[in-house]
Write a protein that holds these residues in place. Structure first.
Motif, PDB file in Angstrom:
ATOM      1  N   SER A   1       0.864  -1.192   0.000  1.00 59.00           N
ATOM      2  CA  SER A   1       0.000   0.000   0.000  1.00 59.00           C
ATOM      3  C   SER A   1       0.892   1.231   0.000  1.00 59.00           C
ATOM      4  CB  SER A   1      -0.954   0.007   1.197  1.00 59.00           C
ATOM      5  OG  SER A   1      -0.242   0.074   2.403  1.00 59.00           O
ATOM      6  N   TRP A   2       0.583   2.160  -0.904  1.00 63.10           N
ATOM      7  CA  TRP A   2       1.336   3.407  -1.051  1.00 63.10           C
ATOM      8  C   TRP A   2       0.473   4.529  -0.520  1.00 63.10           C
ATOM      9  CZ3 TRP A   2       5.791   5.759  -2.113  1.00 63.10           C
ATOM     10  CH2 TRP A   2       5.772   7.090  -2.530  1.00 63.10           C
ATOM     11  N   GLN A   3       0.984   5.214   0.497  1.00 63.64           N
ATOM     12  CA  GLN A   3       0.292   6.362   1.076  1.00 63.64           C
ATOM     13  C   GLN A   3       1.064   7.618   0.663  1.00 63.64           C
ATOM     14  OE1 GLN A   3      -2.592   5.850   2.640  1.00 63.64           O
ATOM     15  NE2 GLN A   3      -2.297   3.649   2.416  1.00 63.64           N
ATOM     16  N   GLY A   4       0.608   8.258  -0.387  1.00 62.55           N
ATOM     17  CA  GLY A   4       1.325   9.395  -0.958  1.00 62.55           C
ATOM     18  C   GLY A   4       1.472  10.569  -0.021  1.00 62.55           C
ATOM     19  N   GLU A   5       0.435  10.846   0.788  1.00 66.85           N
ATOM     20  CA  GLU A   5       0.511  12.007   1.680  1.00 66.85           C
ATOM     21  C   GLU A   5       1.590  11.820   2.743  1.00 66.85           C
ATOM     22  OE1 GLU A   5      -2.655   9.191   3.032  1.00 66.85           O
ATOM     23  OE2 GLU A   5      -2.376  10.293   1.173  1.00 66.85           O
ATOM     24  N   ARG A   6       1.881  10.564   3.135  1.00 62.19           N
ATOM     25  CA  ARG A   6       2.941  10.291   4.123  1.00 62.19           C
ATOM     26  C   ARG A   6       4.250   9.920   3.441  1.00 62.19           C
ATOM     27  NH1 ARG A   6      -0.754   6.576   7.702  1.00 62.19           N
ATOM     28  NH2 ARG A   6       0.098   5.089   6.239  1.00 62.19           N
ATOM     29  N   GLU A   7       4.232   9.812   2.124  1.00 56.44           N
ATOM     30  CA  GLU A   7       5.394   9.414   1.333  1.00 56.44           C
ATOM     31  C   GLU A   7       6.009   8.118   1.854  1.00 56.44           C
ATOM     32  OE1 GLU A   7       8.183  12.232  -0.438  1.00 56.44           O
ATOM     33  OE2 GLU A   7       7.209  13.751   0.799  1.00 56.44           O
ATOM     34  N   GLU A   8       5.162   7.111   2.022  1.00 54.43           N
ATOM     35  CA  GLU A   8       5.687   5.822   2.444  1.00 54.43           C
ATOM     36  C   GLU A   8       4.830   4.706   1.871  1.00 54.43           C
ATOM     37  OE1 GLU A   8       5.591   5.941   6.726  1.00 54.43           O
ATOM     38  OE2 GLU A   8       3.666   4.938   6.803  1.00 54.43           O
ATOM     39  N   PHE A   9       5.472   3.551   1.771  1.00 51.69           N
ATOM     40  CA  PHE A   9       4.725   2.371   1.370  1.00 51.69           C
ATOM     41  C   PHE A   9       5.001   1.267   2.359  1.00 51.69           C
ATOM     42  CE2 PHE A   9       8.641   2.018  -1.191  1.00 51.69           C
ATOM     43  CZ  PHE A   9       9.049   0.713  -0.912  1.00 51.69           C
TER      44      PHE A   9
END
Length: 185
Positions: free
Chosen positions: A134-142
């Motif tokens: 899962s890629w969470q763009g707002e936290r810049e992490e996967f």
């Protein structure tokens, strides 16, 4: 001979006629306001199917990810993909090449969920394998569930690997096993 009339039967017959007259008058003669309700409109969901297409997220920092698939299906606010090949970017530069069996992109949050995933670091060749990403763009992490990592001289397995792209840090969680290959003397 004339039959005797049955006064009970005659009263019953006359009572039935009066009741029938009242019902006809009530339902057909006296006006009534009738409220008509339309049945609730069914939500129409349009499905869009694209062949050999790419879904890309571009922000002020540049491209964040790009996913290509032979079939991309848009259902409302969700994009469904299969046989995925793509790239995760950092600062607009390619960071990881991605392969996955299936995936979903939620357009509202621009989050990406992939299954049966493999990531290869563009510059070093390090590889991540996992059941789900899962890629969470707002936290810049996967995060990668049931992850395996193979790098130069290092192999690791864990329940979950979380990689923060902004901090350039990886966190291993749950049943972590790390194997280090020592150099020859």
């Amino acid at each position: 001979m004339v039959p005797k009339s049955d006064s009970g039967g005659v009263l019953l017959f006359l009572g039935s006629l009066v009741l029938l007259g009242l019902l006809v008058g009530y339902f057909f003669v006296i006006p009534h306001s009738v409220t008509l309700q339309e049945p609730p409109a069914e939500e129409k969901q349009t499905t869009i199917l694209l062949e050999e297409a790419e879904v890309t997220k571009v922000s002020a920092r540049g491209r964040e990810w790009a996913l290509r698939a032979p079939h991309i299906e848009k259902q409302g606010d969700t994009v469904v993909l299969s046989s995925i090949v793509g790239t995760l970017f950092s600062g607009g530069m390619p960071l990881y090449e991605v392969r996955a069996q299936t995936g979903r992109v939620l357009l509202g949050t621009q989050s990406v969920f992939l299954e049966g995933v493999e990531l290869c670091r563009v510059t070093t060749g390090e590889r991540f394998f996992g059941r789900e990403l899962s890629w969470q763009g707002e936290r810049e992490e996967f995060s990668v569930v049931e992850a395996r990592f193979v790098g130069q001289g290092v192999r690791a397995e864990c329940g979950e690997l979380v990689y923060n792209v902004a901090e350039k840090k990886a966190y291993l969680r749950g049943n972590v096993v790390v194997r280090l290959e020592m150099g020859k003397p």
